[in-house]
Design a protein around this motif. Structure first.
Motif, PDB file in Angstrom:
ATOM      1  N   UNK A  68       0.813  -1.219   0.000  1.00  0.00           N
ATOM      2  CA  UNK A  68       0.000   0.000   0.000  1.00  0.00           C
ATOM      3  C   UNK A  68       0.846   1.267   0.000  1.00  0.00           C
ATOM      4  N   UNK A  69       2.017   1.215   0.615  1.00  0.00           N
ATOM      5  CA  UNK A  69       2.873   2.405   0.640  1.00  0.00           C
ATOM      6  C   UNK A  69       3.530   2.651  -0.716  1.00  0.00           C
ATOM      7  N   UNK A  70       3.556   1.648  -1.591  1.00  0.00           N
ATOM      8  CA  UNK A  70       4.153   1.788  -2.928  1.00  0.00           C
ATOM      9  C   UNK A  70       3.205   2.444  -3.921  1.00  0.00           C
ATOM     10  N   UNK A  71       1.898   2.359  -3.672  1.00  0.00           N
ATOM     11  CA  UNK A  71       0.939   2.944  -4.593  1.00  0.00           C
ATOM     12  C   UNK A  71      -0.483   2.522  -4.260  1.00  0.00           C
ATOM     13  N   UNK A  72      -1.385   2.781  -5.183  1.00  0.00           N
ATOM     14  CA  UNK A  72      -2.799   2.467  -4.995  1.00  0.00           C
ATOM     15  C   UNK A  72      -3.091   1.072  -5.534  1.00  0.00           C
ATOM     16  N   UNK A  82      -2.061 -13.651 -11.627  1.00  0.00           N
ATOM     17  CA  UNK A  82      -1.118 -14.355 -12.498  1.00  0.00           C
ATOM     18  C   UNK A  82       0.014 -13.415 -12.862  1.00  0.00           C
ATOM     19  N   UNK A  83       1.108 -13.977 -13.339  1.00  0.00           N
ATOM     20  CA  UNK A  83       2.263 -13.172 -13.699  1.00  0.00           C
ATOM     21  C   UNK A  83       1.890 -12.216 -14.828  1.00  0.00           C
ATOM     22  N   UNK A  84       2.200 -10.943 -14.652  1.00  0.00           N
ATOM     23  CA  UNK A  84       1.901  -9.931 -15.655  1.00  0.00           C
ATOM     24  C   UNK A  84       0.601  -9.191 -15.397  1.00  0.00           C
ATOM     25  N   UNK A  85      -0.171  -9.615 -14.408  1.00  0.00           N
ATOM     26  CA  UNK A  85      -1.426  -8.938 -14.066  1.00  0.00           C
ATOM     27  C   UNK A  85      -1.117  -7.647 -13.310  1.00  0.00           C
ATOM     28  N   UNK A  86      -1.769  -6.554 -13.694  1.00  0.00           N
ATOM     29  CA  UNK A  86      -1.582  -5.266 -13.027  1.00  0.00           C
ATOM     30  C   UNK A  86      -2.472  -5.248 -11.798  1.00  0.00           C
ATOM     31  N   UNK A  87      -1.856  -5.072 -10.630  1.00  0.00           N
ATOM     32  CA  UNK A  87      -2.612  -5.105  -9.381  1.00  0.00           C
ATOM     33  C   UNK A  87      -2.719  -3.726  -8.726  1.00  0.00           C
ATOM     34  N   UNK A  88      -2.082  -2.719  -9.317  1.00  0.00           N
ATOM     35  CA  UNK A  88      -2.166  -1.390  -8.739  1.00  0.00           C
ATOM     36  C   UNK A  88      -1.396  -0.361  -9.545  1.00  0.00           C
ATOM     37  N   UNK A  89      -1.471   0.886  -9.087  1.00  0.00           N
ATOM     38  CA  UNK A  89      -0.761   1.995  -9.729  1.00  0.00           C
ATOM     39  C   UNK A  89       0.405   2.398  -8.841  1.00  0.00           C
ATOM     40  N   UNK A  90       1.596   2.395  -9.393  1.00  0.00           N
ATOM     41  CA  UNK A  90       2.798   2.769  -8.658  1.00  0.00           C
ATOM     42  C   UNK A  90       2.792   4.268  -8.410  1.00  0.00           C
ATOM     43  N   UNK A  91       3.357   4.697  -7.290  1.00  0.00           N
ATOM     44  CA  UNK A  91       3.438   6.130  -7.008  1.00  0.00           C
ATOM     45  C   UNK A  91       4.586   6.787  -7.760  1.00  0.00           C
ATOM     46  N   UNK A  92       5.411   5.991  -8.431  1.00  0.00           N
ATOM     47  CA  UNK A  92       6.546   6.497  -9.217  1.00  0.00           C
ATOM     48  C   UNK A  92       6.317   6.205 -10.694  1.00  0.00           C
ATOM     49  N   UNK A  93       7.127   6.810 -11.567  1.00  0.00           N
ATOM     50  CA  UNK A  93       6.895   6.641 -13.010  1.00  0.00           C
ATOM     51  C   UNK A  93       7.208   5.254 -13.567  1.00  0.00           C
ATOM     52  N   UNK A  94       7.980   4.434 -12.873  1.00  0.00           N
ATOM     53  CA  UNK A  94       8.375   3.133 -13.415  1.00  0.00           C
ATOM     54  C   UNK A  94       7.377   2.050 -13.034  1.00  0.00           C
ATOM     55  N   UNK A  95       7.295   1.011 -13.861  1.00  0.00           N
ATOM     56  CA  UNK A  95       6.542  -0.179 -13.499  1.00  0.00           C
ATOM     57  C   UNK A  95       7.354  -0.955 -12.476  1.00  0.00           C
TER      58      UNK A  95
END
Length: 183
Positions: A68-72, A82-95
């Motif tokens: 949770x501290x890394x993003x939403x 599964x591998x490659x599934x997007x589970x949230x939005x990072x608070x930084x520009x990189x994936x």
């Protein structure tokens, strides 16, 4: 107040939620097709990266609490990932590839104080329009009768390009291989 604009239809994707936020829910928006026009350039996309699951399994509350501290976060505990599934939005520009299936280590020693209850921020639920607005060129929206999920175009983390330049070169190469014109 009545405002009129001529904008491309692709610029309206995902704008409704932003419009309602800006007008505090009181705005009314209507759009009509005017004419076909040539390409006028790219429309800016999100600046933040994504939190991507790096392995298959079941999401745990322990792992989500630490992320949770890394993003939403977009998912709840006990959801199959599964591998490659997007589970949230990072608070930084990189994936960022993350382990959302991590479990708390079990020991046979009792702690001096009881384990504190994990408190999770409720996940952001994305509808179809919000999911389409969220994705970048290297991401896809997966729609099933029961779920709307986001995923990377290339699921394996070791096969995904790490920088935007490599990504754009890879997309151009894939389009050329398929015979589609490159942008």
């Amino acid at each position: 107040m009545n405002l009129e604009f001529r904008i491309p239809a692709r610029g309206l994707i995902g704008f409704r939620s932003q419009f309602l936020t800006d007008t505090k829910g009181t705005g009314i928006m209507n759009h009509l097709f005017s004419s076909w026009e040539p390409w006028h350039g790219a429309i800016p996309s999100r600046i933040n990266g994504a939190l991507v699951a790096d392995r298959a399994g079941v999401a745990t509350a322990y792992a989500i609490c630490n992320l949770q501290e890394r993003g939403e976060i977009f998912i709840e505990p006990a959801i199959e990932v599964y591998e490659g599934m997007i589970i949230g939005e990072n608070s930084r520009p990189n994936d960022m590839d993350v382990n959302v299936t991590k479990e708390k280590k079990q020991t046979n020693m009792r702690a001096s104080s009881a384990d504190e209850a994990i408190r999770l921020v409720p996940p952001r639920k994305l509808g179809l329009e919000q999911a389409v607005e969220f994705i970048n060129d290297d991401e896809l929206v997966e729609v099933t009768p029961t779920k709307i999920r986001l995923r990377k175009r290339i699921l394996a983390s070791n096969m995904r390009p790490k920088s935007k330049d490599k990504l754009e070169a890879g997309l151009r190469h894939a389009k050329n291989a398929l015979g589609a014109p490159a942008r």
